[in-house]
Design a protein around this motif. Sequence first.
Motif, PDB file in Angstrom:
ATOM      1  N   SER A   1       0.855  -1.171   0.000  1.00  0.00           N
ATOM      2  CA  SER A   1       0.000   0.000   0.000  1.00  0.00           C
ATOM      3  C   SER A   1       0.893   1.224   0.000  1.00  0.00           C
ATOM      4  CB  SER A   1      -0.922   0.003   1.219  1.00  0.00           C
ATOM      5  OG  SER A   1      -1.837   1.078   1.147  1.00  0.00           O
ATOM      6  N   VAL A   2       0.326   2.363  -0.328  1.00  0.00           N
ATOM      7  CA  VAL A   2       1.070   3.616  -0.332  1.00  0.00           C
ATOM      8  C   VAL A   2       0.387   4.586   0.617  1.00  0.00           C
ATOM      9  CG1 VAL A   2       1.713   5.611  -1.720  1.00  0.00           C
ATOM     10  CG2 VAL A   2       1.953   3.313  -2.669  1.00  0.00           C
ATOM     11  N   GLY A   3       1.178   5.260   1.432  1.00  0.00           N
ATOM     12  CA  GLY A   3       0.638   6.225   2.375  1.00  0.00           C
ATOM     13  C   GLY A   3       1.300   7.576   2.216  1.00  0.00           C
ATOM     14  N   ASP A   4       0.538   8.626   2.461  1.00  0.00           N
ATOM     15  CA  ASP A   4       1.050   9.995   2.377  1.00  0.00           C
ATOM     16  C   ASP A   4       1.155  10.604   3.770  1.00  0.00           C
ATOM     17  OD1 ASP A   4       1.222  10.325  -0.508  1.00  0.00           O
ATOM     18  OD2 ASP A   4      -0.964  10.149  -0.479  1.00  0.00           O
ATOM     19  N   ARG A   5       2.277  11.279   4.019  1.00  0.00           N
ATOM     20  CA  ARG A   5       2.432  12.009   5.270  1.00  0.00           C
ATOM     21  C   ARG A   5       1.437  13.171   5.300  1.00  0.00           C
ATOM     22  NH1 ARG A   5       7.378  13.198   8.353  1.00  0.00           N
ATOM     23  NH2 ARG A   5       8.563  12.277   6.622  1.00  0.00           N
ATOM     24  N   ILE A   6       0.747  13.315   6.421  1.00  0.00           N
ATOM     25  CA  ILE A   6      -0.181  14.430   6.582  1.00  0.00           C
ATOM     26  C   ILE A   6       0.110  15.134   7.914  1.00  0.00           C
ATOM     27  CG2 ILE A   6      -1.967  13.381   5.152  1.00  0.00           C
ATOM     28  CD1 ILE A   6      -3.434  12.586   7.681  1.00  0.00           C
ATOM     29  N   ASP A   7      -0.544  16.253   8.125  1.00  0.00           N
ATOM     30  CA  ASP A   7      -0.327  17.051   9.325  1.00  0.00           C
ATOM     31  C   ASP A   7      -0.587  16.214  10.576  1.00  0.00           C
ATOM     32  OD1 ASP A   7      -0.470  18.934  11.442  1.00  0.00           O
ATOM     33  OD2 ASP A   7      -1.079  20.515  10.044  1.00  0.00           O
ATOM     34  N   ARG A   8       0.346  16.241  11.509  1.00  0.00           N
ATOM     35  CA  ARG A   8       0.213  15.453  12.735  1.00  0.00           C
ATOM     36  C   ARG A   8      -1.009  15.868  13.544  1.00  0.00           C
ATOM     37  NH1 ARG A   8       5.713  16.798  13.181  1.00  0.00           N
ATOM     38  NH2 ARG A   8       5.205  18.162  14.949  1.00  0.00           N
ATOM     39  N   GLU A   9      -1.442  17.117  13.392  1.00  0.00           N
ATOM     40  CA  GLU A   9      -2.598  17.589  14.151  1.00  0.00           C
ATOM     41  C   GLU A   9      -3.866  16.807  13.807  1.00  0.00           C
ATOM     42  OE1 GLU A   9      -2.911  19.719  16.685  1.00  0.00           O
ATOM     43  OE2 GLU A   9      -0.717  19.699  16.694  1.00  0.00           O
ATOM     44  N   LEU A  10      -3.950  16.324  12.571  1.00  0.00           N
ATOM     45  CA  LEU A  10      -5.120  15.535  12.180  1.00  0.00           C
ATOM     46  C   LEU A  10      -5.175  14.233  12.955  1.00  0.00           C
ATOM     47  CD1 LEU A  10      -5.106  16.093   8.306  1.00  0.00           C
ATOM     48  CD2 LEU A  10      -6.584  17.161  10.025  1.00  0.00           C
ATOM     49  N   CYS A  11      -4.008  13.587  13.130  1.00  0.00           N
ATOM     50  CA  CYS A  11      -3.974  12.361  13.922  1.00  0.00           C
ATOM     51  C   CYS A  11      -4.194  12.659  15.400  1.00  0.00           C
ATOM     52  CB  CYS A  11      -2.639  11.637  13.727  1.00  0.00           C
ATOM     53  SG  CYS A  11      -2.568  10.623  12.228  1.00  0.00           S
ATOM     54  N   THR A  12      -3.673  13.783  15.866  1.00  0.00           N
ATOM     55  CA  THR A  12      -3.891  14.180  17.258  1.00  0.00           C
ATOM     56  C   THR A  12      -5.378  14.324  17.553  1.00  0.00           C
ATOM     57  OG1 THR A  12      -1.743  15.297  17.439  1.00  0.00           O
ATOM     58  CG2 THR A  12      -3.473  15.989  18.973  1.00  0.00           C
ATOM     59  N   LEU A  13      -6.097  14.970  16.653  1.00  0.00           N
ATOM     60  CA  LEU A  13      -7.531  15.150  16.839  1.00  0.00           C
ATOM     61  C   LEU A  13      -8.292  13.839  16.710  1.00  0.00           C
ATOM     62  CD1 LEU A  13      -8.045  18.449  14.793  1.00  0.00           C
ATOM     63  CD2 LEU A  13      -8.152  18.196  17.284  1.00  0.00           C
ATOM     64  N   LYS A  14      -7.910  13.019  15.721  1.00  0.00           N
ATOM     65  CA  LYS A  14      -8.631  11.773  15.466  1.00  0.00           C
ATOM     66  C   LYS A  14      -8.457  10.779  16.596  1.00  0.00           C
ATOM     67  CE  LYS A  14     -11.172   9.276  12.685  1.00  0.00           C
ATOM     68  NZ  LYS A  14     -12.522   9.704  12.274  1.00  0.00           N
ATOM     69  N   PHE A  15      -7.234  10.648  17.103  1.00  0.00           N
ATOM     70  CA  PHE A  15      -6.947   9.640  18.125  1.00  0.00           C
ATOM     71  C   PHE A  15      -7.014  10.198  19.546  1.00  0.00           C
ATOM     72  CE2 PHE A  15      -4.686   8.061  14.309  1.00  0.00           C
ATOM     73  CZ  PHE A  15      -5.341   6.842  14.186  1.00  0.00           C
ATOM     74  N   GLN A  16      -7.233  11.514  19.659  1.00  0.00           N
ATOM     75  CA  GLN A  16      -7.347  12.140  20.974  1.00  0.00           C
ATOM     76  C   GLN A  16      -6.124  11.895  21.847  1.00  0.00           C
ATOM     77  OE1 GLN A  16     -10.124  14.262  22.139  1.00  0.00           O
ATOM     78  NE2 GLN A  16     -10.015  14.285  19.901  1.00  0.00           N
ATOM     79  N   GLN A  17      -4.959  11.942  21.228  1.00  0.00           N
ATOM     80  CA  GLN A  17      -3.697  11.876  21.959  1.00  0.00           C
ATOM     81  C   GLN A  17      -2.633  12.572  21.120  1.00  0.00           C
ATOM     82  OE1 GLN A  17      -3.473   7.398  22.005  1.00  0.00           O
ATOM     83  NE2 GLN A  17      -1.402   7.781  21.298  1.00  0.00           N
ATOM     84  N   GLN A  18      -1.653  13.127  21.804  1.00  0.00           N
ATOM     85  CA  GLN A  18      -0.663  13.945  21.129  1.00  0.00           C
ATOM     86  C   GLN A  18       0.196  13.118  20.175  1.00  0.00           C
ATOM     87  OE1 GLN A  18      -0.337  17.328  21.337  1.00  0.00           O
ATOM     88  NE2 GLN A  18       1.144  17.104  19.680  1.00  0.00           N
ATOM     89  N   VAL A  19       0.273  13.562  18.931  1.00  0.00           N
ATOM     90  CA  VAL A  19       1.185  12.998  17.936  1.00  0.00           C
ATOM     91  C   VAL A  19       2.235  14.066  17.674  1.00  0.00           C
ATOM     92  CG1 VAL A  19       1.407  12.102  15.589  1.00  0.00           C
ATOM     93  CG2 VAL A  19      -0.635  11.560  16.939  1.00  0.00           C
ATOM     94  N   ASP A  20       3.461  13.813  18.108  1.00  0.00           N
ATOM     95  CA  ASP A  20       4.490  14.853  18.077  1.00  0.00           C
ATOM     96  C   ASP A  20       5.541  14.580  17.007  1.00  0.00           C
ATOM     97  OD1 ASP A  20       6.166  12.875  19.104  1.00  0.00           O
ATOM     98  OD2 ASP A  20       6.065  13.630  21.162  1.00  0.00           O
ATOM     99  N   GLU A  21       6.660  15.310  17.069  1.00  0.00           N
ATOM    100  CA  GLU A  21       7.686  15.207  16.031  1.00  0.00           C
ATOM    101  C   GLU A  21       8.389  13.858  16.019  1.00  0.00           C
ATOM    102  OE1 GLU A  21       7.789  17.148  18.605  1.00  0.00           O
ATOM    103  OE2 GLU A  21       9.705  17.008  19.648  1.00  0.00           O
ATOM    104  N   SER A  22       8.227  13.078  17.082  1.00  0.00           N
ATOM    105  CA  SER A  22       8.828  11.742  17.120  1.00  0.00           C
ATOM    106  C   SER A  22       7.956  10.712  16.412  1.00  0.00           C
ATOM    107  CB  SER A  22       9.059  11.304  18.569  1.00  0.00           C
ATOM    108  OG  SER A  22       7.839  11.014  19.222  1.00  0.00           O
ATOM    109  N   GLN A  23       6.847  11.181  15.818  1.00  0.00           N
ATOM    110  CA  GLN A  23       5.916  10.296  15.136  1.00  0.00           C
ATOM    111  C   GLN A  23       5.537  10.870  13.773  1.00  0.00           C
ATOM    112  OE1 GLN A  23       3.095  10.577  18.374  1.00  0.00           O
ATOM    113  NE2 GLN A  23       3.509   8.486  19.032  1.00  0.00           N
ATOM    114  N   ILE A  24       4.969  10.023  12.936  1.00  0.00           N
ATOM    115  CA  ILE A  24       4.508  10.424  11.611  1.00  0.00           C
ATOM    116  C   ILE A  24       3.044  10.023  11.478  1.00  0.00           C
ATOM    117  CG2 ILE A  24       4.844  10.191   9.117  1.00  0.00           C
ATOM    118  CD1 ILE A  24       7.716   9.313   9.680  1.00  0.00           C
TER     119      ILE A  24
END
Length: 286
Positions: A195-218
């Motif tokens: 599969s192919v995945g595109d990097r997107i803004d970490r804030e979207l994952c932060t909002l979706k998963f309700q936990q901080q996604v920071d620079e140590s994550q993609i």
Amino acid sequence: MKKVIAALLILFASLFLGSREGSAFLLDAECGRSLPTNAKLTWWNYFDSSTDIQANPWIVSVIVNGKAKCSGSLINHRFVLTAAHCVFREAMQVHLGDFDAWNPGQNCSSGARLSNAYCVRIDKKIVHAGFGKIQAQQYDIGLLRMQHAVQYSDFVRPICLLINEPVAAIDRFQLTVWGTTAEDFRSIPRVLKHSVGDRIDRELCTLKFQQQVDESQICVHTETSHACKGDSGGPFSAKILYGGTYRTFQFGIIIFGLSSCAGLSVCTNVTFYMDWIWDALVNLSA
């Protein structure tokens, strides 16, 4: 005694100095090369296409009590990179090469060399000291040391990691998975899927998963196949030009996604942890 320790560290380091560009070097000079698949794959027909182990010889299945629990990636003759939550207290094995994803326990029961594959016991494990202390998914990175070194072949070969220099910024990744493909966890593929995945803004994952996604994550978005049960610890990768040759480099480690196995995935940012990886390898090899 100090001279002996210094000599051992120099010998260990020399194992990885096969390809340099300035002060940077590949962790393993033989990394990132694979045989082409029979099918012509493009970004448009890559989604959900079956592949074979020769196209991804660094893919590892992490076995616990005879069952495939996670994935990982071979990074040199002796070590597998995976997620910290994929490191178990129980006895562990890893399976590399051409293996049966439906019956890993049968192939791994003896811990012996198979036709095109290795099933090797793990003799040392390490997880990042910060894992579990701040948030459940922060510092989710671990290393497994195999009981003995494996020989490289068309079926078994490491993925690339670059030491002492960041690789080029990549916004599109390849995801190669063995795990379940549906929310009910009953649809388990026998062959690897691309599969192919595109990097997107970490804030979207932060909002979706309700936990901080920071620079140590993609934070990664995929259209069809996604990270799911059994895929944790596996690599997000991309081919880049290094030393005049295109090689596959690892950029992420799958750690979690949506319960529906669709849309968004979060992975540990491997480039963020390169110093930790190098220090851990030196310590585990001392």
